[in-house]
Scaffold this active site. Structure first.
Site, PDB file in Angstrom:
ATOM      1  N   SER A  52       5.067 127.761  51.403  1.00 22.06           N
ATOM      2  CA  SER A  52       4.231 126.695  50.847  1.00 22.06           C
ATOM      3  C   SER A  52       4.440 125.370  51.578  1.00 22.06           C
ATOM      4  CB  SER A  52       4.566 126.492  49.365  1.00 22.06           C
ATOM      5  OG  SER A  52       4.434 127.692  48.650  1.00 22.06           O
TER       6      SER A  52
HETATM    7  N1  SAH Z   1       7.600 130.152  47.587  1.00 22.69           N
HETATM    8  C1  SAH Z   1       7.309 130.966  48.735  1.00 22.69           C
HETATM    9  C2  SAH Z   1       5.845 131.335  48.750  1.00 22.69           C
HETATM   10  C3  SAH Z   1       5.640 132.742  49.159  1.00 22.69           C
HETATM   11  S1  SAH Z   1       3.970 133.286  49.130  1.00 22.69           S
HETATM   12  C4  SAH Z   1       7.684 130.223  49.989  1.00 22.69           C
HETATM   13  O1  SAH Z   1       7.678 128.977  49.971  1.00 22.69           O
HETATM   14  O2  SAH Z   1       7.980 130.860  51.004  1.00 22.69           O
HETATM   15  C5  SAH Z   1       3.976 134.250  47.635  1.00 22.69           C
HETATM   16  C6  SAH Z   1       4.852 135.461  47.603  1.00 22.69           C
HETATM   17  O3  SAH Z   1       4.535 136.174  46.402  1.00 22.69           O
HETATM   18  C7  SAH Z   1       4.647 136.452  48.744  1.00 22.69           C
HETATM   19  O4  SAH Z   1       5.870 136.682  49.391  1.00 22.69           O
HETATM   20  C8  SAH Z   1       4.144 137.719  48.048  1.00 22.69           C
HETATM   21  O5  SAH Z   1       4.609 138.920  48.642  1.00 22.69           O
HETATM   22  C9  SAH Z   1       4.692 137.556  46.647  1.00 22.69           C
HETATM   23  N2  SAH Z   1       3.990 138.329  45.625  1.00 22.69           N
HETATM   24  C10 SAH Z   1       2.655 138.577  45.537  1.00 22.69           C
HETATM   25  N3  SAH Z   1       2.382 139.336  44.452  1.00 22.69           N
HETATM   26  C11 SAH Z   1       3.569 139.580  43.848  1.00 22.69           C
HETATM   27  C12 SAH Z   1       3.946 140.327  42.683  1.00 22.69           C
HETATM   28  N4  SAH Z   1       3.062 140.974  41.937  1.00 22.69           N
HETATM   29  N5  SAH Z   1       5.258 140.364  42.359  1.00 22.69           N
HETATM   30  C13 SAH Z   1       6.187 139.721  43.113  1.00 22.69           C
HETATM   31  N6  SAH Z   1       5.886 139.008  44.224  1.00 22.69           N
HETATM   32  C14 SAH Z   1       4.596 138.948  44.595  1.00 22.69           C
END
Ligand code: SAH
Length: 204
Positions: A52
């Protein structure tokens, strides 16, 4: 980064500003994008996911309300950057990621940074982490069409949930759900945001 992107846009919580100064964002950004690690934007981290934008990480941390006595559940570990910021603002951080590759990479980074109050699990965020519930705080960093009831159910009285929601990626809103001490829930929608979708539960 903190002065120009975060303080200038109105984030004032001293604990959040300090956590953003200390957390080494470049550790969570892929080798090829190191030049942009502190830029004012989200960046790809592989597996079709993103880290993010710094401002959004700070905004959601401030909205959650830092508390060194509170336990937080994070859905969507991704790179682990938001997790590392949360680790300095809360007592314990429980974080769930569905992609094993990303969870393993994030865990290695937490180890290197000696962040010992983070507990990582590969699993489906739609189910939360019932064995460790209730949580005083819950944060989602992927967007479901609507905040799953299972997560609201894992929110402690006096607790707060912050996360994006919206089926249309162009029309997501940051949702804030507060549970009062009597157990009643209040939901408000705030800023427009854009997150990767929270992938729906498969039936096994
Ligand atoms: N806060 C993180 C953002 C990652 S993007 C950062 O700053 O790096 C969102 C993440 O949510 C991704 O890694 C994706 O794989 C995960 N995600 C998507 N659907 C999900 C689910 N149902 N359960 C757990 N994680 C999930």
């Amino acid at each position: 980064m903190v002065a120009e992107q975060i303080e200038r846009r109105g984030i004032r919580n001293p604990a959040v500003l300090e956590a953003m100064r200390v957390a080494p964002r470049h550790v969570f950004v892929p080798e090829a994008l190191q030049d942009e690690a502190y830029a004012d934007k989200a960046l790809p981290i592989g597996c079709g996911q993103t880290i993010s934008q710094p401002y959004i990480v700070a905004l959601m941390s401030e909205l959650l309300g830092p508390d060194p006595e509170a336990t937080v559940l994070e859905i969507g570990t991704g790179s682990g950057y938001q997790t590392a910021v949360l680790a300095r603002l809360f007592k314990e951080v429980y974080t769930v990621e569905r992609l094993p590759e990303l969870a393993a990479r994030a865990e290695a980074a937490f180890d290197n940074l000696r962040l010992r109050n983070i507990h990582t699990r590969v699993g489906d965020g739609y189910r939360g982490w019932p064995q460790k519930a209730p949580f005083e705080r819950i944060i989602l960093t992927a967007a479901p069409p609507e905040i799953p009831q299972a997560l609201v159910d894992q929110l402690a009285p006096g607790g707060r949930l912050v996360g994006p929601a919206g089926a249309d990626p162009d029309a997501q809103r940051l949702v804030i759900i507060d549970r009062n001490l009597a157990g009643d829930v209040n939901r408000i929608e705030s800023y427009p945001v854009r997150f990767v979708p929270m992938v729906p539960t498969r039936s096994y």
